[in-house]
Structures are given as structure tokens and as C-alpha cells.
Design a protein around this motif. Structure first.
Motif, PDB file in Angstrom:
ATOM      1  N   CYS A 129       0.828  -1.202   0.000  1.00 21.18           N
ATOM      2  CA  CYS A 129       0.000   0.000   0.000  1.00 21.18           C
ATOM      3  C   CYS A 129       0.872   1.265   0.000  1.00 21.18           C
ATOM      4  O   CYS A 129       1.753   1.409   0.853  1.00 21.18           O
ATOM      5  N   ASN A 141      -0.010  -3.233  -6.551  1.00 23.54           N
ATOM      6  CA  ASN A 141      -1.469  -3.279  -6.562  1.00 23.54           C
ATOM      7  C   ASN A 141      -1.962  -4.721  -6.436  1.00 23.54           C
ATOM      8  O   ASN A 141      -1.670  -5.566  -7.277  1.00 23.54           O
ATOM      9  N   GLY A 196     -11.626  -5.619  -2.608  1.00 26.41           N
ATOM     10  CA  GLY A 196     -10.236  -5.211  -2.449  1.00 26.41           C
ATOM     11  C   GLY A 196     -10.117  -3.708  -2.266  1.00 26.41           C
ATOM     12  O   GLY A 196     -11.002  -2.941  -2.643  1.00 26.41           O
ATOM     13  N   GLY A 197      -9.012  -3.326  -1.665  1.00 31.38           N
ATOM     14  CA  GLY A 197      -8.722  -1.910  -1.482  1.00 31.38           C
ATOM     15  C   GLY A 197      -9.520  -1.261  -0.377  1.00 31.38           C
ATOM     16  O   GLY A 197     -10.530  -1.790   0.079  1.00 31.38           O
ATOM     17  N   ASN A 198      -8.989  -0.098   0.093  1.00 26.59           N
ATOM     18  CA  ASN A 198      -9.639   0.598   1.200  1.00 26.59           C
ATOM     19  C   ASN A 198     -10.034   2.027   0.862  1.00 26.59           C
ATOM     20  O   ASN A 198     -10.961   2.569   1.430  1.00 26.59           O
ATOM     21  N   SER A 217      -5.422   5.263  -2.575  1.00 28.80           N
ATOM     22  CA  SER A 217      -4.338   4.394  -2.096  1.00 28.80           C
ATOM     23  C   SER A 217      -4.207   3.199  -3.038  1.00 28.80           C
ATOM     24  O   SER A 217      -5.211   2.699  -3.549  1.00 28.80           O
ATOM     25  N   PRO A 258      -4.081  -0.531  -3.486  1.00 22.44           N
ATOM     26  CA  PRO A 258      -4.585  -1.564  -2.571  1.00 22.44           C
ATOM     27  C   PRO A 258      -3.539  -2.646  -2.289  1.00 22.44           C
ATOM     28  O   PRO A 258      -2.877  -3.138  -3.201  1.00 22.44           O
ATOM     29  N   ASP A 259      -3.418  -3.002  -1.026  1.00 24.31           N
ATOM     30  CA  ASP A 259      -2.471  -4.067  -0.682  1.00 24.31           C
ATOM     31  C   ASP A 259      -3.168  -5.394  -0.390  1.00 24.31           C
ATOM     32  O   ASP A 259      -2.505  -6.395  -0.145  1.00 24.31           O
ATOM     33  N   ALA A 273      -6.655  -7.923  -1.626  1.00 25.51           N
ATOM     34  CA  ALA A 273      -7.873  -8.170  -2.407  1.00 25.51           C
ATOM     35  C   ALA A 273      -8.157  -9.664  -2.371  1.00 25.51           C
ATOM     36  O   ALA A 273      -7.252 -10.468  -2.156  1.00 25.51           O
TER      37      ALA A 273
END
Ligand SMILES: [Zn+2]
Length: 380
Positions: free
Chosen positions: A186, A197, A235-237, A241, A243-244, A246
Motif C-alpha cells: 500500500c 497493486n 479489495g482496497g480501502n 491508495s 490496494p495491498d 484483495a
């Protein structure tokens, strides 16, 4: 047959709330019924409160397995029930309660038939093993445990008492539920080159898995095609950002043409290749179930059909199932025929106001007994 006792056994079982748990109460009840007879009773603990039960009748001769699960599915919203789900109620020629169809009626009918055989005063030329399992509805892990512990491999044939309306289900698809997770790094989305990603390799996996599964076009003559659905993805927050994390999930319905081992191997190959290119993917499965290959040419299927038609005067067709059963586990133990044959219609499974017709239930109690005799005679 003592019909009053037969009905009491079913209603007693229905009064036990074994919705996805507490199967030991069912096991204890069944064990008590057999306590004064010359049978072998074994409890196999899956978890505290969750006992499988194995009851073996007889010492020598052909061994017929009777399979029934002790658990039922959740009753859902109780206000949708005409009668409370765990207060079994006889009304209008039917017995209502959660599990009346799926499948405490099949289980009870098998128990009643064994008790009647034990009380018949006749010398029994073969054996029966009742396999009462935990957790059928949530992964068939009770049946998996009984299979691993060696309770199944010596069977000469197996009848699963799931609702079939007196037809014989001779085959069903398997299931692979899988989850693939992807890890990355991230960072702020303005400097994506410094992060990794997690979503992009997951999308590659989804596309490759879907097109590979879609290429499996060869149809099973009864079950049709293998199907594959990617059913969840997340996935992702945050929008700015990289995403780290998913993940996605998929559901595959397999046929004997494309066995589970092959399909899992293919999914794992896609993952290995993407990982070799820099992805960080991993896969896990949730209780995969193998398909039941067509049993219609087996001696057991033909015998059962003959008994239902000729001795009970009922229509009896060979059918295919949509869902998996404990058979998916038991068939991994050996090469014996397996059929699914139960007295309930199956129309109200997993629904409110689940029921079985009393007449059908009592017929089931007799049917299993006659089947056992015919099985022993033919297999000796
Ligand atoms: Zn069932």
C-alpha cells in the motif's frame, strides 16, 4: 411394524434442535434406542457436542450401509412457520418440523427398519451399518471423518436416505468453493510505482480461470456441463491508495468428466504462473465435494428400483441431483455402489413448514427393511 413407535422415533428426533450443531443429542437418542440389542455402537467425536454415531448390526455376511445426517439447517424466521419448527406436529396426514424431510425422516426410517430386523426373531444373513453424521449441511465433514477413520471402506453397498420421493438418485455434481487472496504493497496513489497493486493480478486470475473453466465443454450425459461462477470480489480501502489486499471467491460445480483434482490443479497452475510473474496469490478451498459418478448400472440401483416398483407399487426413476451429499465423502473410501433413496418428497427442504407425509414415512420404514433382506440375499 409398530407404527406408533416409528412415529414417536421421528417426532423425538425432530424435537431435537440440531441446526448445524448439537448432533450429540441426536447420537445419544439413537444410541439409547439400540442399547438393549446385540449391536456395536460407536460415537466418533468431531467436536464437543458434535458426535457422529455408527451402529453396526450383525457379525458376518454382506454389509449394507445406511447413511443419514443428524444435523438440520437453521429454521430461519420462526414466524413463517405454521407450527414451531422444533415442536413436531402431526396435522392433515403430515408430520411438520425442521428436518421432517431433510432428513430426519430418512434417518428415522433406517433406525426403525434396523430395530424391526433385530426384533424379527429371524436369523439375519448379513450386516447393516448405520452412519449418522454431523455437519452434512455445512461441509460433510462428519462423513469425511467417518471415511478417514475406516468406517466405510468395508461396505458392500450404501443407501443415503436423503429425500428422493422414492426415486433413486444415481448421480450428482461435485462442488469446489474456493477463495483466492492477493497481497500487495500500500502506498499513496500518486506514486503507484513504489507500491504493488493487489487487485490487478486478481483480475488476471479471474479472467484466466473463467476462460479455462468455460473451455471445459464436454458434457456429462446426465449432469450436463461443469459450471463456474466468480461470486464475490473485494479489495482496497480508499480511492487514493494502492490496494495491498484483495480477494475473490468462486463456486464450481464439477462433473465426473472433470474431476475435482484436475480442476483444483488447473486453478493452482494459473496461480503458480501469475506468482512467477510477480503476483502474490494464494488459494484455499472450503469443503470441496467430489461428484457422484453414475450408479445406474450398479446391482444395488437396479435391485432398489425393482423393490420400490414391484413390492411397493410405486413409480421409481433414476434421477440426477443438483446438490452434493455425504456420498461425496463416502465414495472416496472404496468401490462400492451408492444410491440416494429416501421417503420424503424433498419439496420443503430448507424451507419453513417442512414436512413429510406420514404414509410415505411409514412406507420408508418398511422399504429399508425389505431392501436389506434383498441386498443380503443377492450379495451372499
Ligand atoms: Zn440432507
Amino acid at each position: 411394524m409398530d407404527e406408533k413407535r416409528a412415529i414417536k422415533i421421528l417426532t423425538d428426533l425432530l424435537a431435537i434442535d440440531s441446526a448445524n450443531d448439537h448432533e450429540s443429542l441426536v447420537a445419544d437418542y439413537i444410541a439409547a434406542l439400540f442399547a438393549n440389542y446385540p449391536v456395536q455402537i460407536e460415537r466418533i467425536t468431531y467436536k464437543p457436542g458434535r458426535n457422529n454415531l455408527v451402529v453396526t448390526l450383525g457379525n458376518k455376511g454382506p454389509l449394507l450401509g445406511f447413511s443419514g445426517h443428524e444435523d438440520v439447517v437453521d429454521a430461519g424466521n420462526q414466524t413463517n412457520w405454521q407450527f414451531p419448527p422444533f415442536t413436531p406436529t402431526l396435522y392433515d396426514g403430515k408430520i411438520y418440523g425442521r428436518g421432517a424431510s431433510d432428513m430426519k425422516s430418512g434417518l428415522a426410517a433406517m433406525i426403525v427398519s434396523m430395530l424391526d430386523l433385530l426384533e424379527s426373531g429371524k436369523k439375519l444373513p448379513g450386516r447393516i451399518r448405520l452412519l449418522a453424521s454431523v455437519g452434512e449441511e455445512t461441509g460433510e465433514y462428519g462423513a469425511a471423518q467417518l471415511t478417514k477413520k475406516g468406517y466405510v471402506q468395508d461396505l458392500d453397498g450404501l443407501i443415503i436416505g436423503e429425500p428422493s420421493n422414492f426415486n433413486i438418485r444415481v448421480t450428482h455434481k461435485g462442488i469446489i468453493d474456493y477463495y483466492v487472496s492477493s497481497s500487495g504493497k500500500c502506498v499513496h496513489s500518486s506514486i503507484p510505482q513504489e507500491g504493488k497493486n493487489a487487485i490487478m493480478p486478481l483480475i488476471q486470475f479471474a479472467q484466466q480461470a473463467q476462460s479455462l473453466m468455460d473451455s471445459h465443454q464436454e458434457k456429462d450425459p446426465i449432469l450436463g456441463s461443469l459450471t463456474h461462477v466468480i461470486s464475490q470480489i473485494q479489495g482496497g480501502n480508499q480511492i487514493n491508495s494502492v490496494p495491498d489486499q484483495a480477494w475473490l471467491s468462486g463456486n464450481i460445480r464439477t462433473t465426473p468428466k472433470y474431476p475435482n483434482d484436475q480442476i483444483c490443479g488447473e486453478l493452482e497452475q494459473i496461480i503458480a504462473k501469475l506468482n512467477s510473474e510477480g503476483a502474490k496469490l494464494s488459494i484455499r478451498y472450503s469443503y470441496p465435494e467430489v461428484p457422484l459418478p453414475d450408479q445406474s448400472n450398479s446391482q444395488l440401483a437396479r435391485l432398489a428400483q425393482e423393490v420400490v416398483q414391484q413390492e411397493f407399487g410405486k413409480d421409481c426413476e433414476f434421477t440426477a441431483g443438483t446438490g452434493a451429499t455425504d456420498a461425496s465423502e463416502y465414495i472416496q473410501a472404496g468401490n462400492f455402489p451408492v444410491i440416494i433413496l429416501g421417503p420424503a418428497e424433498g419439496k420443503t427442504d430448507h424451507q419453513p413448514n417442512e414436512f413429510i407425509k406420514i404414509e410415505d414415512y411409514l412406507l420408508g420404514c418398511k422399504l429399508y427393511q425389505v431392501l436389506a433382506w434383498r441386498f443380503w440375499q443377492e450379495y451372499i
